[in-house]
Design an enzyme around this catalytic site. Structure first.
Site, PDB file in Angstrom:
ATOM      1  N   THR A 133      38.198  67.052  34.570  1.00 26.27           N
ATOM      2  CA  THR A 133      37.004  66.208  34.700  1.00 26.27           C
ATOM      3  C   THR A 133      35.816  66.968  35.288  1.00 26.27           C
ATOM      4  O   THR A 133      36.001  67.958  36.016  1.00 26.27           O
ATOM      5  CB  THR A 133      37.342  65.010  35.621  1.00 26.27           C
ATOM      6  OG1 THR A 133      36.165  64.294  35.921  1.00 26.27           O
ATOM      7  CG2 THR A 133      37.989  65.463  36.933  1.00 26.27           C
ATOM      8  N   ASP A 134      34.623  66.452  35.018  1.00 31.21           N
ATOM      9  CA  ASP A 134      33.419  67.031  35.638  1.00 31.21           C
ATOM     10  C   ASP A 134      33.341  66.715  37.138  1.00 31.21           C
ATOM     11  O   ASP A 134      32.580  67.342  37.870  1.00 31.21           O
ATOM     12  CB  ASP A 134      32.149  66.524  34.937  1.00 31.21           C
ATOM     13  CG  ASP A 134      31.975  65.010  34.959  1.00 31.21           C
ATOM     14  OD1 ASP A 134      32.854  64.293  35.485  1.00 31.21           O
ATOM     15  OD2 ASP A 134      30.936  64.531  34.442  1.00 31.21           O
ATOM     16  N   GLU A 135      34.141  65.714  37.593  1.00 34.95           N
ATOM     17  CA  GLU A 135      34.031  65.295  38.999  1.00 34.95           C
ATOM     18  C   GLU A 135      34.454  66.387  39.974  1.00 34.95           C
ATOM     19  O   GLU A 135      34.150  66.308  41.158  1.00 34.95           O
ATOM     20  CB  GLU A 135      34.856  64.023  39.247  1.00 34.95           C
ATOM     21  CG  GLU A 135      34.404  62.876  38.387  1.00 34.95           C
ATOM     22  CD  GLU A 135      34.769  61.513  38.932  1.00 34.95           C
ATOM     23  OE1 GLU A 135      35.167  61.391  40.093  1.00 34.95           O
ATOM     24  OE2 GLU A 135      34.624  60.549  38.157  1.00 34.95           O
ATOM     25  N   TYR A 159      40.486  61.284  44.162  1.00 35.24           N
ATOM     26  CA  TYR A 159      40.770  61.560  42.747  1.00 35.24           C
ATOM     27  C   TYR A 159      40.275  62.954  42.357  1.00 35.24           C
ATOM     28  O   TYR A 159      41.039  63.776  41.828  1.00 35.24           O
ATOM     29  CB  TYR A 159      40.099  60.499  41.850  1.00 35.24           C
ATOM     30  CG  TYR A 159      40.000  60.941  40.397  1.00 35.24           C
ATOM     31  CD1 TYR A 159      41.137  61.087  39.619  1.00 35.24           C
ATOM     32  CD2 TYR A 159      38.759  61.238  39.821  1.00 35.24           C
ATOM     33  CE1 TYR A 159      41.050  61.516  38.283  1.00 35.24           C
ATOM     34  CE2 TYR A 159      38.661  61.663  38.500  1.00 35.24           C
ATOM     35  CZ  TYR A 159      39.810  61.802  37.736  1.00 35.24           C
ATOM     36  OH  TYR A 159      39.720  62.231  36.437  1.00 35.24           O
ATOM     37  N   LYS A 163      42.314  66.348  41.165  1.00 36.06           N
ATOM     38  CA  LYS A 163      42.116  67.022  39.875  1.00 36.06           C
ATOM     39  C   LYS A 163      41.698  68.479  40.108  1.00 36.06           C
ATOM     40  O   LYS A 163      42.129  69.380  39.375  1.00 36.06           O
ATOM     41  CB  LYS A 163      41.055  66.293  39.040  1.00 36.06           C
ATOM     42  CG  LYS A 163      41.480  64.947  38.499  1.00 36.06           C
ATOM     43  CD  LYS A 163      42.625  65.012  37.496  1.00 36.06           C
ATOM     44  CE  LYS A 163      42.244  65.641  36.173  1.00 36.06           C
ATOM     45  NZ  LYS A 163      43.364  65.561  35.195  1.00 36.06           N
TER      46      LYS A 163
HETATM   47  P1  NAD Z   1      44.365  56.767  31.956  1.00 39.73           P
HETATM   48  O1  NAD Z   1      44.536  56.356  33.369  1.00 39.73           O
HETATM   49  O2  NAD Z   1      43.843  55.789  30.959  1.00 39.73           O
HETATM   50  O3  NAD Z   1      45.768  57.291  31.374  1.00 39.73           O
HETATM   51  C1  NAD Z   1      46.636  58.096  32.106  1.00 39.73           C
HETATM   52  C2  NAD Z   1      48.000  58.065  31.436  1.00 39.73           C
HETATM   53  O4  NAD Z   1      48.884  58.952  32.160  1.00 39.73           O
HETATM   54  C3  NAD Z   1      48.659  56.680  31.439  1.00 39.73           C
HETATM   55  O5  NAD Z   1      49.191  56.400  30.167  1.00 39.73           O
HETATM   56  C4  NAD Z   1      49.750  56.809  32.490  1.00 39.73           C
HETATM   57  O6  NAD Z   1      50.872  55.982  32.230  1.00 39.73           O
HETATM   58  C5  NAD Z   1      50.104  58.286  32.386  1.00 39.73           C
HETATM   59  N1  NAD Z   1      50.691  58.818  33.627  1.00 39.73           N
HETATM   60  C6  NAD Z   1      50.251  58.642  34.897  1.00 39.73           C
HETATM   61  N2  NAD Z   1      51.047  59.284  35.758  1.00 39.73           N
HETATM   62  C7  NAD Z   1      52.001  59.905  35.019  1.00 39.73           C
HETATM   63  C8  NAD Z   1      53.097  60.747  35.333  1.00 39.73           C
HETATM   64  N3  NAD Z   1      53.395  61.066  36.594  1.00 39.73           N
HETATM   65  N4  NAD Z   1      53.870  61.225  34.323  1.00 39.73           N
HETATM   66  C9  NAD Z   1      53.605  60.879  33.043  1.00 39.73           C
HETATM   67  N5  NAD Z   1      52.578  60.068  32.682  1.00 39.73           N
HETATM   68  C10 NAD Z   1      51.772  59.597  33.660  1.00 39.73           C
HETATM   69  O7  NAD Z   1      43.479  58.076  32.008  1.00 39.73           O
HETATM   70  P2  NAD Z   1      42.419  58.627  30.940  1.00 39.73           P
HETATM   71  O8  NAD Z   1      41.083  58.041  31.229  1.00 39.73           O
HETATM   72  O9  NAD Z   1      42.991  58.530  29.587  1.00 39.73           O
HETATM   73  O10 NAD Z   1      42.355  60.162  31.390  1.00 39.73           O
HETATM   74  C11 NAD Z   1      43.222  61.129  30.819  1.00 39.73           C
HETATM   75  C12 NAD Z   1      42.937  62.471  31.454  1.00 39.73           C
HETATM   76  O11 NAD Z   1      41.582  62.835  31.224  1.00 39.73           O
HETATM   77  C13 NAD Z   1      43.116  62.478  32.970  1.00 39.73           C
HETATM   78  O12 NAD Z   1      43.697  63.712  33.328  1.00 39.73           O
HETATM   79  C14 NAD Z   1      41.716  62.371  33.520  1.00 39.73           C
HETATM   80  O13 NAD Z   1      41.613  63.006  34.774  1.00 39.73           O
HETATM   81  C15 NAD Z   1      40.928  63.111  32.455  1.00 39.73           C
HETATM   82  N6  NAD Z   1      39.522  62.702  32.272  1.00 39.73           N
HETATM   83  C16 NAD Z   1      39.207  61.377  32.124  1.00 39.73           C
HETATM   84  C17 NAD Z   1      37.878  61.028  31.878  1.00 39.73           C
HETATM   85  C18 NAD Z   1      37.460  59.584  31.674  1.00 39.73           C
HETATM   86  O14 NAD Z   1      36.273  59.296  31.615  1.00 39.73           O
HETATM   87  N7  NAD Z   1      38.382  58.646  31.528  1.00 39.73           N
HETATM   88  C19 NAD Z   1      36.895  62.016  31.809  1.00 39.73           C
HETATM   89  C20 NAD Z   1      37.264  63.356  31.984  1.00 39.73           C
HETATM   90  C21 NAD Z   1      38.587  63.680  32.194  1.00 39.73           C
HETATM   91  O1  DAU Z   2      33.262  61.808  35.197  1.00 44.12           O
HETATM   92  C1  DAU Z   2      34.512  61.704  34.624  1.00 44.12           C
HETATM   93  C2  DAU Z   2      35.298  60.605  35.295  1.00 44.12           C
HETATM   94  O2  DAU Z   2      34.769  59.373  34.830  1.00 44.12           O
HETATM   95  C3  DAU Z   2      36.791  60.679  35.031  1.00 44.12           C
HETATM   96  O3  DAU Z   2      37.300  61.877  35.565  1.00 44.12           O
HETATM   97  C4  DAU Z   2      37.511  59.475  35.649  1.00 44.12           C
HETATM   98  O4  DAU Z   2      38.882  59.509  35.317  1.00 44.12           O
HETATM   99  C5  DAU Z   2      36.880  58.213  35.084  1.00 44.12           C
HETATM  100  O5  DAU Z   2      37.477  57.081  35.689  1.00 44.12           O
HETATM  101  C6  DAU Z   2      35.375  58.204  35.318  1.00 44.12           C
HETATM  102  O6  DAU Z   2      35.094  58.074  36.742  1.00 44.12           O
HETATM  103  P1  DAU Z   2      33.893  57.149  37.279  1.00 44.12           P
HETATM  104  O7  DAU Z   2      34.157  56.799  38.676  1.00 44.12           O
HETATM  105  O8  DAU Z   2      32.575  57.760  36.943  1.00 44.12           O
HETATM  106  O9  DAU Z   2      34.100  55.888  36.285  1.00 44.12           O
HETATM  107  P2  DAU Z   2      34.007  54.308  36.547  1.00 44.12           P
HETATM  108  O10 DAU Z   2      34.044  53.664  35.201  1.00 44.12           O
HETATM  109  O11 DAU Z   2      34.967  53.850  37.576  1.00 44.12           O
HETATM  110  O12 DAU Z   2      32.554  54.128  37.142  1.00 44.12           O
HETATM  111  C7  DAU Z   2      31.397  54.558  36.416  1.00 44.12           C
HETATM  112  C8  DAU Z   2      30.204  54.312  37.311  1.00 44.12           C
HETATM  113  O13 DAU Z   2      29.999  52.897  37.433  1.00 44.12           O
HETATM  114  C9  DAU Z   2      30.374  54.824  38.721  1.00 44.12           C
HETATM  115  O14 DAU Z   2      29.136  55.308  39.188  1.00 44.12           O
HETATM  116  C10 DAU Z   2      30.806  53.600  39.520  1.00 44.12           C
HETATM  117  C11 DAU Z   2      30.075  52.478  38.796  1.00 44.12           C
HETATM  118  N1  DAU Z   2      30.768  51.170  38.776  1.00 44.12           N
HETATM  119  C12 DAU Z   2      32.069  51.126  38.402  1.00 44.12           C
HETATM  120  C13 DAU Z   2      32.759  49.940  38.368  1.00 44.12           C
HETATM  121  C14 DAU Z   2      34.214  49.873  37.964  1.00 44.12           C
HETATM  122  C15 DAU Z   2      30.062  50.012  39.092  1.00 44.12           C
HETATM  123  O15 DAU Z   2      28.864  50.059  39.412  1.00 44.12           O
HETATM  124  N2  DAU Z   2      30.728  48.831  39.043  1.00 44.12           N
HETATM  125  C16 DAU Z   2      32.057  48.729  38.717  1.00 44.12           C
HETATM  126  O16 DAU Z   2      32.620  47.608  38.718  1.00 44.12           O
END
Ligand code: NAD
Ligand code: DAU
Length: 353
Positions: A133-135, A159, A163
């Protein structure tokens, strides 16, 4: 040839598996623990498809992972599995350390043992792609340039710290043991099958259900949004042509303030499914207490990926968010299953508690 994907019942992993099998015949072994975020309903279209082998397991379970690697002999492992929600990491960081740090460590050790026993040609061709992730880069001021691959790691939440730790382990397993790794650091994803704890699906579903649309703080925090299928195409491209040991930032140059994202969704819903009372969905916007330690701005510089591997996103934010809203309006069965928790009941029936 086979690939092994972890976390393939989650949001991005699920989209990746679906897109992979829509485009190629190469089988996928899909290993997922099925936490609350894992949803087999996302993979329903693959029922009966022999190219998809689903295994419920923890990435930290060396015995099971070792057996699966020996049995299926994948040419690549793509690690999506993680605890992914920042708010949950604030309330309970333990699971994040366990899966994202300890789990990744165990997975790397299982993969290293498998890789060590491959022939020289197989070893050279093998890839471990870690999805991150970019975080990990921390937060940006308004006028800072976007994150590039050379930015220092300054994670701010449990989180992002977990990561960051996993990224460091992956890097070290390459430098110390020679494991052929690739790492991608992507910005915020959105699109189909997104679990409604995250901002975009939460707002769509709360709006339709007449609930408040919670905005943390002043809503001026900036995220850089990428349509999930563009993230998947970037991962495929990095897997295909990325240079071993390198990291690639993935993003779509779509910086938006949270409040603007929520207003855009409200506008689309006003057009596609207007409220019965004639009011706009934006009436439901409610300001709530901010997230502790909330990062102010993320932005990704994706020029390396474009320059070196020729990748570009296919969607703009405007086209991607419209597709996403339409998807949630037309996929009521998936939405009902998630919001009612029925998918969890099915998981316990099928696999036990
Ligand atoms: P998600 O939470 O939707 O899915 C995670 C999946 O991993 C789930 O299916 C869960 O059951 C599985 N899991 C969790 N713990 C596990 C374990 N110990 N063993 C096996 N499986 C396990 O997450 P996502 O949004 O699909 O993110 C996927 C990946 O991409 C993550 O590594 C996250 O850090 C990264 N990422 C997410 C975003 C985003 O915006 N969602 C952006 C950048 C990177
Ligand atoms: O940047 C990549 C990341 O983006 C991933 O690594 C994470 O897995 C993914 O969950 C996401 O993280 P964020 O914290 O940015 O996503 P989230 O959807 O939780 O929140 C997006 C923005 O919106 C953040 O600034 C918090 C805000 N927010 C979120 C929720 C759930 C609100 O204002 N209200 C809300 O109810």
């Amino acid at each position: 040839m086979t690939i092994l994907v972890t976390g393939g019942a989650g949001f991005i992993g699920g989209n990746f598996v679906l897109d992979w099998l829509a485009g190629f015949d190469e089988p996928v072994v899909n290993v997922d623990k099925l936490t609350y975020a894992g949803n087999l309903d996302t993979l329903k279209a693959l029922e009966g498809d022999t190219r998809h082998v689903f295994v419920r397991a923890d990435i930290g379970d060396r015995e099971v992972i070792g057996r699966l690697l020996a049995e299926h002999k994948p040419r690549a492992v793509i690690n999506f599995a993680a605890e992914s929600h920042v708010d949950r990491s604030i309330h309970g960081p333990g699971d994040f350390i366990q899966t994202n740090v300890v789990g990744t460590f165990n997975l790397l050790e299982s993969v290293r043992a498998y890789w060590n026993d491959l022939s020289a040609d197989e070893k050279a061709a093998f890839r471990f792609l870690h999805v991150s992730t970019d975080e990990v880069y921390g937060t940006l001021e308004a006028n800072d340039p976007p994150f590039s691959e050379t930015n220092t790691y300054e994670p701010n939440s449990p989180y992002s710290a977990s990561k960051a730790a996993s990224d460091h382990l992956v890097r070290a397993w390459h430098h110390t043991y020679g494991l052929p790794v690739l790492t991608t650091n992507c910005s915020n994803n959105y699109g189909p099958y997104h679990f409604p704890e995250k901002l975009i699906p939460l707002v769509i579903l709360n709006a339709l259900n007449g609930k408040p649309l919670p905005i943390y703080g002043d809503g001026q925090q900036i995220r850089d949004w990428l349509y999930v299928k563009d993230h998947c195409s970037a991962i495929r491209r990095v897997l295909e042509a990325g240079k071993v040991g390198e990291t690639y930032n993935v993003g779509g140059w779509n910086e938006k303030a949270n409040l603007d994202v929520v207003k855009t969704i409200c506008g689309l819903l006003d057009e596609l499914q207007p409220r019965a009372d004639g009011q706009g969905y934006a009436e439901q916007i409610t300001y709530v207490t901010d997230r502790p330690g909330h990062d102010r701005r993320y932005a990704i510089d994706a020029r390396k990926l474009e320059r070196e591997l020729g990748w570009k996103p296919a969607e703009t934010f405007e086209s991607g968010i419209r597709k996403t809203v339409e998807w949630y309006l037309t996929n009521q069965a998936w939405v009902q299953n998630v919001t009612s928790g029925a998918y969890r009941e099915w998981v316990s029936t099928q696999y036990g508690a």
